[in-house]
Design a protein around this motif. Structure first.
Motif, mmCIF file in Angstrom:
data_model
loop_
_atom_site.group_PDB
_atom_site.id
_atom_site.type_symbol
_atom_site.label_atom_id
_atom_site.label_comp_id
_atom_site.label_asym_id
_atom_site.label_seq_id
_atom_site.Cartn_x
_atom_site.Cartn_y
_atom_site.Cartn_z
ATOM 1 N N MET A 70 212.324 132.495 157.226
ATOM 2 C CA MET A 70 213.443 131.914 156.819
ATOM 3 C C MET A 70 213.513 132.278 155.181
ATOM 4 S SD MET A 70 211.042 129.886 154.994
ATOM 5 C CE MET A 70 212.288 128.177 155.062
ATOM 6 N N VAL A 88 207.478 126.529 161.301
ATOM 7 C CA VAL A 88 208.786 127.204 160.234
ATOM 8 C C VAL A 88 209.556 127.839 161.098
ATOM 9 C CG1 VAL A 88 208.480 127.612 158.448
ATOM 10 C CG2 VAL A 88 209.858 126.987 158.819
ATOM 11 N N HIS A 95 207.645 125.958 169.247
ATOM 12 C CA HIS A 95 207.851 124.542 168.080
ATOM 13 C C HIS A 95 208.161 123.379 168.481
ATOM 14 C CE1 HIS A 95 211.032 123.073 165.758
ATOM 15 N NE2 HIS A 95 210.462 123.332 164.723
ATOM 16 N N ARG A 99 206.017 121.091 166.306
ATOM 17 C CA ARG A 99 206.421 119.588 165.923
ATOM 18 C C ARG A 99 205.897 118.110 166.849
ATOM 19 N NH1 ARG A 99 211.079 119.206 162.422
ATOM 20 N NH2 ARG A 99 211.494 117.492 162.939
ATOM 21 N N GLY A 235 204.351 123.836 152.859
ATOM 22 C CA GLY A 235 205.595 122.657 152.812
ATOM 23 C C GLY A 235 205.659 121.223 151.814
ATOM 24 N N GLY A 236 204.254 121.183 152.187
ATOM 25 C CA GLY A 236 203.969 119.198 151.308
ATOM 26 C C GLY A 236 204.074 120.210 149.384
ATOM 27 N N THR A 239 207.665 122.485 147.143
ATOM 28 C CA THR A 239 208.642 121.626 147.563
ATOM 29 C C THR A 239 208.839 120.130 146.275
ATOM 30 O OG1 THR A 239 208.344 120.768 149.531
ATOM 31 C CG2 THR A 239 209.668 122.811 148.794
ATOM 32 N N THR A 240 207.466 119.123 146.397
ATOM 33 C CA THR A 240 207.366 117.681 146.294
ATOM 34 C C THR A 240 207.455 117.681 145.299
ATOM 35 O OG1 THR A 240 206.742 117.951 148.495
ATOM 36 C CG2 THR A 240 206.445 115.617 147.328
ATOM 37 N N ARG A 287 218.368 132.599 157.450
ATOM 38 C CA ARG A 287 218.443 132.403 159.523
ATOM 39 C C ARG A 287 219.521 134.172 159.658
ATOM 40 N NH1 ARG A 287 215.726 128.478 158.885
ATOM 41 N NH2 ARG A 287 216.480 126.560 159.639
ATOM 42 N N ALA A 337 218.775 118.305 151.476
ATOM 43 C CA ALA A 337 217.823 118.999 150.585
ATOM 44 C C ALA A 337 216.708 119.325 151.497
ATOM 45 C CB ALA A 337 217.247 118.001 149.868
ATOM 46 N N GLY A 339 217.169 120.436 154.348
ATOM 47 C CA GLY A 339 217.954 121.408 155.839
ATOM 48 C C GLY A 339 218.392 120.311 156.745
ATOM 49 N N HIS A 343 214.688 122.547 162.094
ATOM 50 C CA HIS A 343 213.842 122.534 161.550
ATOM 51 C C HIS A 343 214.032 121.365 160.348
ATOM 52 C CE1 HIS A 343 212.064 126.095 163.168
ATOM 53 N NE2 HIS A 343 213.523 126.154 163.792
ATOM 54 N N CYS A 345 213.194 118.853 158.267
ATOM 55 C CA CYS A 345 211.508 118.730 156.997
ATOM 56 C C CYS A 345 211.487 117.398 157.965
ATOM 57 C CB CYS A 345 211.812 118.640 155.983
ATOM 58 S SG CYS A 345 210.188 118.289 155.009
ATOM 59 N N GLY A 347 208.212 116.651 157.101
ATOM 60 C CA GLY A 347 207.485 116.156 156.022
ATOM 61 C C GLY A 347 208.109 115.089 155.422
HETATM 62 C C1 HEM Z 1 210.751 121.859 156.043
HETATM 63 C C2 HEM Z 1 212.214 121.001 152.386
HETATM 64 C C3 HEM Z 1 208.499 118.605 151.306
HETATM 65 C C4 HEM Z 1 206.497 120.032 156.067
HETATM 66 C C5 HEM Z 1 211.938 122.120 155.616
HETATM 67 C C6 HEM Z 1 213.007 122.165 155.230
HETATM 68 C C7 HEM Z 1 213.035 122.418 154.306
HETATM 69 C C8 HEM Z 1 212.410 121.832 153.481
HETATM 70 C C9 HEM Z 1 214.585 122.837 153.456
HETATM 71 C C10 HEM Z 1 213.517 123.433 155.966
HETATM 72 C C11 HEM Z 1 213.056 125.315 156.505
HETATM 73 C C12 HEM Z 1 213.902 125.572 157.361
HETATM 74 O O1 HEM Z 1 214.709 124.902 157.709
HETATM 75 O O2 HEM Z 1 213.416 126.870 157.048
HETATM 76 C C13 HEM Z 1 211.223 120.112 151.683
HETATM 77 C C14 HEM Z 1 211.076 119.516 150.714
HETATM 78 C C15 HEM Z 1 210.501 118.675 150.417
HETATM 79 C C16 HEM Z 1 209.624 118.780 151.758
HETATM 80 C C17 HEM Z 1 212.372 119.242 149.605
HETATM 81 C C18 HEM Z 1 209.838 117.563 149.168
HETATM 82 C C19 HEM Z 1 210.807 117.184 148.413
HETATM 83 C C20 HEM Z 1 207.257 118.457 152.218
HETATM 84 C C21 HEM Z 1 205.773 117.821 152.894
HETATM 85 C C22 HEM Z 1 205.380 118.364 153.797
HETATM 86 C C23 HEM Z 1 206.687 118.758 154.276
HETATM 87 C C24 HEM Z 1 205.211 117.030 152.420
HETATM 88 C C25 HEM Z 1 204.165 117.960 154.925
HETATM 89 C C26 HEM Z 1 203.293 117.393 154.802
HETATM 90 C C27 HEM Z 1 207.590 120.527 156.513
HETATM 91 C C28 HEM Z 1 207.631 120.910 157.393
HETATM 92 C C29 HEM Z 1 208.255 121.977 157.814
HETATM 93 C C30 HEM Z 1 209.748 121.960 157.099
HETATM 94 C C31 HEM Z 1 206.222 120.778 158.664
HETATM 95 C C32 HEM Z 1 208.532 122.582 158.675
HETATM 96 C C33 HEM Z 1 209.867 122.126 159.910
HETATM 97 C C34 HEM Z 1 209.957 122.739 161.384
HETATM 98 O O3 HEM Z 1 210.196 124.075 160.966
HETATM 99 O O4 HEM Z 1 210.523 122.212 162.655
HETATM 100 N N1 HEM Z 1 210.557 121.205 154.895
HETATM 101 N N2 HEM Z 1 210.304 119.653 152.541
HETATM 102 N N3 HEM Z 1 207.433 119.123 153.888
HETATM 103 N N4 HEM Z 1 208.659 121.027 155.736
HETATM 104 FE FE1 HEM Z 1 209.729 119.931 154.416
#
Ligand code: HEM
Length: 396
Positions: A70, A88, A95, A99, A235-236, A239-240, A287, A337, A339, A343, A345, A347
């Motif tokens: 990705m 992801v 998947h 989830r 992921g956690g 970005t955060t 993608r 932001a 997504g 997928h 997010c 979190g």
């Molecule tokens: C997926 C952004 C915080 C865990 C994603 C995706 C985005 C994203 C854009 C989609 C990726 C894709 O479509 O290929 C963000 C932003 C965050 C944030 C901007 C904070 C500002 C977090 C946190 C966690 C987390 C705090 C966990 C502690 C995940 C996971 C996925 C994901 C596990 C995969 C979901 C899936 O594939 O179904 N995130 N994220 N993220 N994020 Fe976040």
């Protein structure tokens, strides 16, 4: 509109100044579709920028997959070797299963339970930085909070948390930093070694944490468990930390915001969404088409890599009035932001709680945030992030 360009949009040097927004705005306004030839990615890739085109590529029903990877650099001929295993970059049954397993640990209810831990971390961080002459928010505040939260989710024992938080800060702190002579990649490897040990410990004595939850599924291999711990770690954290840094940046630069949040004149949840839109820390998602598809009038054959630039969509003038302006009360705010689609997010509730606590705690304890110097930006293409944000706080 379709454009073919000699510019390699996967070149991280393009994103170290705010000029990146001018480029994105132009492309989004034209609903451009840009081809970057082989370079940062071995076979090249298409890019889309407008809100509608990014949402179309990520839509649940769209004929696209993330199983080849990705991020720029991966494609059907050069796949990510975590494909089909890490959430992801997996699709369908794997998947769905992941989830379902991981979701409850990151849900809104779980996030609410963690909010006290977040508050303790934020208070501790503020105690340390408020008296400093100058505080680099990107190093001292942004990273610490998400790292602590991820440790809780993973079930890292209290005595190991400081070590792991330090390693995490370093692993995601930008390519040009060195820490104890370790590169970010080495720090990330150290974390994976630690996870391996944690998995052995949790196998012997399971708990309620992410590692134990993943281990409880007999169909997942140890490799699957490790990769999905890493998914939550990356992921956690990655970005955060930048969204949190951006929240303090907004306090320093948006007139009246600090007082509005402190006095309850701004709805904190609405401000959180504006922080997410304005900072858009996930810079792109990639993608690959699974069949023939037409995007922006352009026919793509199966196996074509397409990149959606989320910060461009989040400042698309067709969707957001005055997109460069931070508006505390912006509503509706259909940012992507986190997504969009399958997928989206997992979190997001946790990230929102972290941001809300930071906004409230900073506003409660600080009467002024002053920029000491304009921020500098990471030389990166996966995240849009702060390299340095030096500020001076005045306590209340
Ligand atoms: C997926 C952004 C915080 C865990 C994603 C995706 C985005 C994203 C854009 C989609 C990726 C894709 O479509 O290929 C963000 C932003 C965050 C944030 C901007 C904070 C500002 C977090 C946190 C966690 C987390 C705090 C966990 C502690 C995940 C996971 C996925 C994901 C596990 C995969 C979901 C899936 O594939 O179904 N995130 N994220 N993220 N994020 Fe976040």
């Amino acid at each position: 509109m379709q454009t073919t360009t000699a510019v390699d949009l996967g070149d991280p040097d393009l994103y170290t100044t705010l000029a990146r927004h001018d480029r994105w705005r132009e492309y989004a306004a034209e609903d451009a579709m840009v081809w970057s030839g082989p370079g940062s990615s071995p076979s090249g890739f298409w890019s889309v920028f407008s809100h509608q085109a990014c949402a179309a590529v990520l839509a649940p029903s769209a004929p696209f997959t993330s199983e080849y990877g990705m991020m720029i650099g991966f494609d059907r001929d050069h796949p990510d070797n975590s494909g089909g295993q890490m959430m992801v970059v997996s699709e369908q049954d794997q998947h769905r299963k992941l989830r379902k397993l991981v979701g409850p640990l990151l849900s809104r209810a779980a996030a609410r339970k963690l909010s006290e831990r977040v508050r303790t971390e934020v208070t501790g961080v503020l105690d340390r930085v408020l008296d400093a002459e100058v505080c680099d928010v990107a190093a001292a505040i942004g990273p610490r909070i998400p790292a602590a939260v991820v440790c809780e989710i993973l079930g890292v024992p209290a005595e190991d948390q400081d070590m792991l938080i330090d390693l995490t800060n370093h692993a995601f702190g930008g390519e040009d930093e060195l820490f104890d002579g370790m590169t970010p990649r080495q720090a990330h490897t150290e974390i994976l070694v630690y996870f391996d040990e944690l998995i052995t410990a949790r196998r012997a004595s399971p708990g309620e944490d992410l590692v134990s939850t993943l281990l409880s599924d007999d169909e997942l291999s140890i490799d699957d468990v490790l990769l999905n711990c890493d998914n939550v770690l990356i992921g956690g954290n990655e970005t955060t930390r930048h969204a949190i840094t951006g929240a303090v940046h907004a306090f320093a630069t948006v007139p009246g915001l600090l007082a509005q949040v402190r006095d309850g004149d701004a709805d904190v949840d609405t401000v959180v969404d504006e922080v997410l839109r304005w900072t858009s820390p996930a810079m792109h998602v990639l993608r690959v088409t699974t069949g023939e598809v037409t995007i922006n009038g352009h026919d793509l054959e199966a196996g074509t890599p397409v990149v959606a630039w989320l910060p461009a969509a989040n400042r698309d003038p067709a969707v957001f009035d005055e997109p460069d302006t931070f508006r505390a009360g912006r509503k509706p705010n259909r940012h992507i932001a986190f997504g969009h689609g399958m997928h989206h997010c997992l979190g997001s509730a946790l990230a929102r709680i972290e941001l809300a606590v930071v906004l409230r705690e900073v506003a409660g304890r600080v009467s002024r945030v002053e920029l000491v110097k304009d921020p500098s930006w990471l030389r990166a293409v996966v995240v849009q992030g702060y390299r340095e944000l030096p500020v001076r706080f005045t306590g209340r």
